[in-house]
Structures are given as structure tokens and as C-alpha cells.
Design a protein around this motif. Structure first.
Motif, PDB file in Angstrom:
ATOM      1  N   ARG A  67       0.852  -1.085   0.047  1.00 47.62           N
ATOM      2  CA  ARG A  67      -0.058  -0.011   0.039  1.00 47.62           C
ATOM      3  C   ARG A  67       0.925   1.177   0.025  1.00 47.62           C
ATOM      4  N   MET A  68       0.512   2.283  -0.876  1.00 47.19           N
ATOM      5  CA  MET A  68       1.149   3.341  -0.686  1.00 47.19           C
ATOM      6  C   MET A  68       1.446   4.127   0.520  1.00 47.19           C
ATOM      7  N   ASP A  69       0.277   4.303   1.348  1.00 47.73           N
ATOM      8  CA  ASP A  69       0.703   4.882   2.476  1.00 47.73           C
ATOM      9  C   ASP A  69       1.669   4.416   3.448  1.00 47.73           C
ATOM     10  N   GLU A  70       1.606   2.886   3.450  1.00 46.75           N
ATOM     11  CA  GLU A  70       2.663   2.180   4.301  1.00 46.75           C
ATOM     12  C   GLU A  70       4.077   2.430   3.529  1.00 46.75           C
ATOM     13  N   LEU A  71       4.249   2.383   2.480  1.00 45.66           N
ATOM     14  CA  LEU A  71       5.356   2.715   1.874  1.00 45.66           C
ATOM     15  C   LEU A  71       5.909   4.085   2.122  1.00 45.66           C
ATOM     16  N   ALA A  72       4.986   5.148   1.917  1.00 41.57           N
ATOM     17  CA  ALA A  72       5.492   6.445   2.022  1.00 41.57           C
ATOM     18  C   ALA A  72       5.676   6.946   3.743  1.00 41.57           C
ATOM     19  N   ASP A  73       4.895   6.261   4.414  1.00 39.09           N
ATOM     20  CA  ASP A  73       5.187   6.586   5.959  1.00 39.09           C
ATOM     21  C   ASP A  73       6.550   5.887   6.323  1.00 39.09           C
ATOM     22  N   ALA A  74       6.954   4.560   5.787  1.00 37.47           N
ATOM     23  CA  ALA A  74       8.161   4.023   6.063  1.00 37.47           C
ATOM     24  C   ALA A  74       9.337   4.692   5.495  1.00 37.47           C
ATOM     25  N   VAL A  75       9.243   5.224   4.209  1.00 35.63           N
ATOM     26  CA  VAL A  75      10.362   6.031   3.710  1.00 35.63           C
ATOM     27  C   VAL A  75      10.547   7.476   4.571  1.00 35.63           C
ATOM     28  N   THR A  76       9.542   7.943   4.810  1.00 34.75           N
ATOM     29  CA  THR A  76       9.609   9.256   5.711  1.00 34.75           C
ATOM     30  C   THR A  76      10.331   9.015   6.860  1.00 34.75           C
ATOM     31  N   GLU A  77       9.790   7.909   7.602  1.00 34.11           N
ATOM     32  CA  GLU A  77      10.639   7.856   8.951  1.00 34.11           C
ATOM     33  C   GLU A  77      12.213   7.237   8.703  1.00 34.11           C
ATOM     34  N   ALA A  78      12.439   6.619   7.503  1.00 32.14           N
ATOM     35  CA  ALA A  78      13.469   6.481   7.332  1.00 32.14           C
ATOM     36  C   ALA A  78      14.735   7.523   7.099  1.00 32.14           C
ATOM     37  N   LEU A  79      13.966   8.613   6.454  1.00 38.96           N
ATOM     38  CA  LEU A  79      14.486   9.749   6.184  1.00 38.96           C
ATOM     39  C   LEU A  79      14.977  10.662   7.329  1.00 38.96           C
ATOM     40  N   ASP A  84      19.468  16.784   7.836  1.00 39.61           N
ATOM     41  CA  ASP A  84      20.487  17.845   8.187  1.00 39.61           C
ATOM     42  C   ASP A  84      20.815  18.593   6.939  1.00 39.61           C
ATOM     43  N   LEU A  85      20.726  18.132   5.945  1.00 39.34           N
ATOM     44  CA  LEU A  85      21.017  18.840   4.784  1.00 39.34           C
ATOM     45  C   LEU A  85      19.801  19.252   3.806  1.00 39.34           C
ATOM     46  N   PRO A  86      19.741  20.260   2.926  1.00 35.82           N
ATOM     47  CA  PRO A  86      18.680  20.442   2.025  1.00 35.82           C
ATOM     48  C   PRO A  86      18.716  19.303   1.042  1.00 35.82           C
ATOM     49  N   LEU A  87      17.252  18.876   0.860  1.00 35.59           N
ATOM     50  CA  LEU A  87      16.834  17.616   0.360  1.00 35.59           C
ATOM     51  C   LEU A  87      15.983  17.894  -0.793  1.00 35.59           C
ATOM     52  N   THR A  88      16.403  17.073  -1.869  1.00 33.33           N
ATOM     53  CA  THR A  88      15.462  17.229  -3.191  1.00 33.33           C
ATOM     54  C   THR A  88      15.060  15.724  -3.177  1.00 33.33           C
ATOM     55  N   LEU A  89      13.815  15.674  -3.796  1.00 32.71           N
ATOM     56  CA  LEU A  89      13.160  14.287  -4.045  1.00 32.71           C
ATOM     57  C   LEU A  89      13.036  14.050  -5.763  1.00 32.71           C
ATOM     58  N   PHE A  90      13.329  13.166  -6.178  1.00 29.74           N
ATOM     59  CA  PHE A  90      13.281  12.664  -7.402  1.00 29.74           C
ATOM     60  C   PHE A  90      12.506  11.030  -7.400  1.00 29.74           C
ATOM     61  N   GLY A  91      11.381  10.915  -8.152  1.00 35.83           N
ATOM     62  CA  GLY A  91      10.629   9.863  -8.120  1.00 35.83           C
ATOM     63  C   GLY A  91      10.248   9.382  -9.650  1.00 35.83           C
ATOM     64  N   VAL A  98       5.286   8.141  -4.752  1.00 31.28           N
ATOM     65  CA  VAL A  98       5.850   7.933  -3.651  1.00 31.28           C
ATOM     66  C   VAL A  98       6.466   9.319  -2.920  1.00 31.28           C
ATOM     67  N   ALA A  99       7.307   9.873  -3.888  1.00 28.51           N
ATOM     68  CA  ALA A  99       8.004  11.099  -3.522  1.00 28.51           C
ATOM     69  C   ALA A  99       6.956  12.393  -3.246  1.00 28.51           C
ATOM     70  N   TYR A 100       5.749  12.317  -3.932  1.00 27.65           N
ATOM     71  CA  TYR A 100       4.872  13.306  -3.707  1.00 27.65           C
ATOM     72  C   TYR A 100       4.214  13.023  -2.166  1.00 27.65           C
ATOM     73  N   GLU A 101       3.871  11.884  -1.755  1.00 25.39           N
ATOM     74  CA  GLU A 101       3.407  11.380  -0.448  1.00 25.39           C
ATOM     75  C   GLU A 101       4.323  11.774   0.587  1.00 25.39           C
ATOM     76  N   VAL A 102       5.818  11.373   0.132  1.00 20.91           N
ATOM     77  CA  VAL A 102       6.828  11.711   1.413  1.00 20.91           C
ATOM     78  C   VAL A 102       6.899  13.062   1.502  1.00 20.91           C
ATOM     79  N   ALA A 103       6.723  13.802   0.366  1.00 21.88           N
ATOM     80  CA  ALA A 103       6.844  15.354   0.805  1.00 21.88           C
ATOM     81  C   ALA A 103       5.884  15.950   1.572  1.00 21.88           C
ATOM     82  N   LEU A 104       4.523  15.591   1.383  1.00 21.77           N
ATOM     83  CA  LEU A 104       3.463  15.705   2.294  1.00 21.77           C
ATOM     84  C   LEU A 104       3.920  15.545   3.636  1.00 21.77           C
ATOM     85  N   ARG A 105       4.156  14.316   3.852  1.00 19.46           N
ATOM     86  CA  ARG A 105       4.410  13.905   5.309  1.00 19.46           C
ATOM     87  C   ARG A 105       5.669  14.504   6.069  1.00 19.46           C
ATOM     88  N   LEU A 106       6.691  14.898   5.149  1.00 17.56           N
ATOM     89  CA  LEU A 106       7.807  15.615   5.704  1.00 17.56           C
ATOM     90  C   LEU A 106       7.081  16.921   6.364  1.00 17.56           C
TER      91      LEU A 106
END
Length: 249
Positions: A67-79, A84-91, A98-106
Motif C-alpha cells: 500500500r502506498m501509505d505504508e510505503l510513504a510512511d516508512a520512507v519518511t521515517e527512514a529519512l 540535516d542537509l537540504p533535500l531534493t526528491l526525484f521519483g 511515493v515522492a509526492y506522498e513523502v513530501a506531504l508527510r515531511l
């Protein structure tokens, strides 16, 4: 030459002294190995992270995420240790969602604003039209992978190799097939879209809908090629992400 460094959810490329990070989120059926060369093609000021989804390669013994929500939650926590540095996401493809959902969570959970969200070969969340391919037989999955050009055909023609790669493809197609359409929630950073001019899964116009979630600005670049235009256009795409491929520094 930068060496790869293992770190749980991410394959890391870079050494001390980096001033920014780029996280790459692979497509359905993809892996960190697919983007191995990318990790060595950015400037010395950039550390590159490539997500390693469960159930493949070094994480082969872990259960797939479905499920997308589970994957995005896990990636967000792992990040979290890497903020500590400026972050760019590419998906790319599924990775764009996934990148969009992680961006929202962050933003919502950790008050983190990205330097940029870069999305490739994927419709915006509110324009998605999911297909239930994950419910089809193996032949249907293989036909879709080949339609998109995601394999050279060799692994899927070999029964033993096909048995290894199909479970990951089916798991990721389950994520794709059960995600969206969703409300167009805006992100607090510029969004940049990329698409091949011969992509069989979406058009240049389809990609422009990402502007609806980008109040701080949306740009789009069209490359020659299909869904996996990034194979031939790798160097140009890395430059667009702020990298400096060897030979052009």
C-alpha cells in the motif's frame, strides 16, 4: 570517485562535506541497483540516496509493502536522520507518487520543506486512473512491463529469473493499482515534471496537472523517448536535478 555506503532503506553515495542530498525513488518493479550509476554522477557537494524497497536484492527476505501509505510512511521515517542537509526528491513512475506522498508527510509531520520535488512519467495524484493489473495473471503483468519498456526481455523470458522478479512487480503494481485518484494537496516547494514524448502511459498534457499541487511554481521538461526515456537521457536529467555528470563539470 564516490563510494557507495549501505544504510538500511537507502543506498548511499557520497562522502563527508556534502551540502545537499538527492533521494531517488524507483519505479514499480525497480530497485536501487537500477540507479547505481546515478549515484556517481553528481557533484562532490551532493550525497545521493536511492531507496531500496523491501522484498528485493539485499532486502529479499523482508515482506513486500502493498500500500502506498505504508510505503510513504516508512520512507519518511527512514529519512529522519538525513534531514540535516537540504533535500531534493526525484521519483520515476510509481516513485513519483511515493515522492509526492513523502513530501506531504515531511511537511505535515516534521515541518520540513524540500528544495524541490521532481516527478517523472506519472500522472498527478488527482488525475490518476488506477488499473487492477495486480489481479491479472503473470502474462498480463509481463505484457505491461514490456509495453512500458521496463525490461530488455531477457529476465522475463527465463522461467527461473521470471520467478524471481515477478513477485516484486506484482507487489508494486498492487501499490499502483490501489492508489488514487487523491485530492490535489499542494506541496510547499517547487515541482518539476519530466516526461518522454513517446510515453504510452501518459501525455505531456497529463503531466501539466502537477501544476495544481505546486503553488510555488511548476516547470516541465520533455525528453525524446518513451516511459523509460531516462535511460538514454540520463545525463540531461541528472543536470536538471542539479547534478554534474562526468565530462561536463
Amino acid at each position: 570517485m564516490k563510494a557507495g555506503i549501505d544504510s538500511g532503506w537507502f543506498r548511499r553515495y557520497g562522502a563527508g562535506g556534502a551540502r545537499r542530498r538527492v533521494l531517488i525513488l524507483p519505479h514499480a518493479g525497480g530497485s536501487a541497483a537500477y540507479f547505481h550509476r546515478w549515484g556517481r554522477e553528481f557533484g562532490e557537494d551532493t550525497e545521493v540516496l536511492v531507496a531500496r524497497y523491501p522484498g528485493r536484492h539485499v532486502r529479499i527476505d523482508e515482506p513486500f509493502v502493498l500500500r502506498m501509505d505504508e510505503l510513504a510512511d516508512a520512507v519518511t521515517e527512514a529519512l529522519l536522520p538525513f534531514l540535516d542537509l537540504p533535500l531534493t526528491l526525484f521519483g520515476h513512475s510509481m516513485g513519483a507518487s511515493v515522492a509526492y506522498e513523502v513530501a506531504l508527510r515531511l511537511e505535515a509531520r516534521h515541518s520540513v520543506r524540500l528544495d524541490g520535488l521532481h516527478v517523472s512519467s506519472r500522472k498527478a495524484p488527482h488525475r490518476l486512473t488506477p488499473r487492477a493489473l495486480h489481479r491479472e495473471d503473470d502474462d498480463a503483468l509481463i505484457a505491461e512491463v514490456r509495453r512500458l519498456g521496463g525490461t530488455d526481455g531477457v529476465p522475463l523470458d527465463d522461467p527461473a529469473l521470471r520467478a524471481l522478479v515477478l513477485p516484486a512487480i506484482r507487489a508494486d503494481f498492487t501499490i499502483v493499482g490501489t492508489y488514487g485518484p487523491r485530492t490535489a494537496v499542494p506541496v510547499g516547494c517547487p515541482v518539476h515534471g519530466y516526461v518522454g514524448d513517446q510515453d504510452p502511459s501518459l501525455t505531456e498534457t497529463d503531466m501539466t496537472a502537477w501544476a495544481d499541487v505546486a503553488p510555488l511554481g511548476y516547470t516541465q521538461q520533455v525528453f525524446r523517448g518513451g516511459h523509460f526515456y531516462l535511460v538514454e537521457e540520463r545525463d540531461a536529467l541528472i543536470r536538471a536535478l542539479g547534478g554534474a555528470p562526468a565530462g561536463v563539470r
